[in-house]
Design an enzyme around this catalytic site. Structure first.
Site, PDB file in Angstrom:
ATOM      1  N   CYS A 141      41.909  44.853  45.979  1.00  0.00           N
ATOM      2  CA  CYS A 141      40.884  43.848  46.242  1.00  0.00           C
ATOM      3  C   CYS A 141      39.651  44.133  45.384  1.00  0.00           C
ATOM      4  O   CYS A 141      38.815  44.977  45.744  1.00  0.00           O
ATOM      5  CB  CYS A 141      40.524  43.867  47.733  1.00  0.00           C
ATOM      6  SG  CYS A 141      39.192  42.731  48.138  1.00  0.00           S
TER       7      CYS A 141
ATOM      8  N   CYS B  48      36.292  43.526  47.049  1.00  0.00           N
ATOM      9  CA  CYS B  48      35.898  44.539  48.059  1.00  0.00           C
ATOM     10  C   CYS B  48      35.393  45.813  47.375  1.00  0.00           C
ATOM     11  O   CYS B  48      34.409  46.403  47.790  1.00  0.00           O
ATOM     12  CB  CYS B  48      37.080  44.957  48.931  1.00  0.00           C
ATOM     13  SG  CYS B  48      38.084  43.633  49.548  1.00  0.00           S
ATOM     14  N   ASP B  49      36.111  46.264  46.348  1.00  0.00           N
ATOM     15  CA  ASP B  49      35.876  47.609  45.803  1.00  0.00           C
ATOM     16  C   ASP B  49      35.254  47.614  44.401  1.00  0.00           C
ATOM     17  O   ASP B  49      34.896  48.673  43.891  1.00  0.00           O
ATOM     18  CB  ASP B  49      37.208  48.382  45.735  1.00  0.00           C
ATOM     19  CG  ASP B  49      37.878  48.462  47.103  1.00  0.00           C
ATOM     20  OD1 ASP B  49      37.137  48.561  48.105  1.00  0.00           O
ATOM     21  OD2 ASP B  49      39.114  48.416  47.167  1.00  0.00           O
TER      22      ASP B  49
END
Ligand code: NAP
Length: 321
Positions: A148, A151-152
């Site tokens: 992701c 997200c990261d």
């Protein structure tokens, strides 16, 4: 199995999964006058929670996945649905006079969680990311390997990264990372992308994006964190090391339904066997969203399934008496 049920504690409908399909099922279930519990492993919203921009959901014009999911969640809760966090580990159909279900859970650290009881079940469990399939992938997940980018990605500001895949997710991840990272290698196994041409064109114009085509990943390098990815050109067999600190895998999604195979037949790819009516071979068990066999997995088809499955459950409950 035989078990005494306390009617007051038995939910009419227990929904597994709080993505768009599950939340829509909860909205329709509560509006149908039924008590509804939604059980979710992680957080509400499913896949869309990581989608920065949604512009194909009718009525929402342009919004973020998080905003849309939050709105669905609040709508379900305001209408009276309950939501609990816990991973469903087993669902047993209790073969006695009333065909109720016992739902066993575990908590986030793997300890046994509460059991729940329900008269009907809607499985809206979604899909999971397809893995790379290389040694040490699991060990390095969170240490440079991610599924992701939104997200990261921020952890890799100013670094060199690789994005793997050729679909819209990979293209959008590469676009997103191009704004943060120093350099983005977009690695794809063919020389044509599956995703939208318009995004490919935008990426091609970016100075810090390099397409690595006809290439597959063959080895993850680095210990205890990723510091490289070895890729092989499938036409020339030449190998090359990309010196990257992060690898964002965007190989699409696969089914994750084995835990429910006692209740619902799975097709060869592991998706729930069910038609557009969302009905399964087990009376009282319905399926909705990306987890079931279908040709189009979209936000709008997931919410449509949520409505259809809840209405089917309501009809089933009425027939139950
Ligand atoms: P996808 O379209 O299934 O693409 C997966 C990509 O991974 C493909 O390019 C595939 O290569 C590659 N791949 C799969 N397994 C591989 C392997 N073992 N080794 C190497 N490469 C592998 O998945 P997605 O990009 O997650 O998109 C899923 C759906 O969501 C699509 O319908 C997509 O259009 C949609 N989506 C839409 C948007 C948007 O509209 N903004 C954004 C994201 C996703 P091949 O191409 O060679 O098969």
């Amino acid at each position: 199995m035989s078990k005494e049920f306390d009617e007051k504690l038995v939910y009419d409908i227990l929904v597994v999964g709080a993505g768009p399909a599950g939340l829509t099922a909860a909205i329709y279930g509560t509006r149908g006058g039924k008590s509804v519990l939604v059980l979710e492993k992680l957080s509400y919203g499913g896949q869309i929670i990581n989608t920065p921009e949604v512009e194909n959901y009718p009525g929402a014009k342009r919004t973020s996945g998080f905003e849309l999911a939050t709105s669905m969640y609040e709508q379900a809760i305001e209408l009276g649905a309950k939501m609990e966090f816990g991973e469903v580990v087993e669902i047993e159909r209790c073969d006695e006079e009333l065909p109720y279900f016992l739902v066993k859970t575990k908590n986030a650290i793997g300890e046994p969680g509460p059991d729940y009881e329900a008269k009907s079940i809607i499985l809206a469990t979604g899909v999971k990311s397809r893995e790379l399939g290389l040694p040490r992938e699991e060990q390095l997940t969170g240490a440079g390997i991610s599924y992701c980018a939104t997200c990261d990605g921020a952890f890799f500001r100013g670094k060199d990264v690789a994005v793997l895949g050729g679909g819209n997710t990979a293209l959008e991840d590469a676009e997103y990372m191009a704004e943060l990272a120093k350099k983005v290698y977009l690695v794809h196994r063919r020389n044509e992308f599956r995703g939208d041409e318009i995004t490919v064109k935008r990426l091609a114009e970016k100075e810090n994006v390099e397409f690595v085509l006809d290439s597959v990943p063959v080895e993850i390098l680095g210990e205890p964190r990723v510091d490289g990815l070895k890729v092989k050109n499938v036409k020339s067999n030449e190998e090359r090391v990309l010196e990257v600190e992060a690898i964002f895998v965007a190989f699409g999604r696969v089914a994750d339904n084995q835990g429910f195979a006692n209740l619902v037949d799975l097709n060869d790819a592991g998706f729930f066997n069910s038609g557009e009516d969302c009905v399964t071979k087990t009376q009282g068990v319905f399926v909705a969203g990306d987890a079931r066999e279908k040709t189009r997995r979209q936000l709008v088809t997931a919410t449509a399934d949520g409505a259809v499955s809840a209405m089917a459950a309501i009809e089933y409950l009425h027939n139950l008496g």
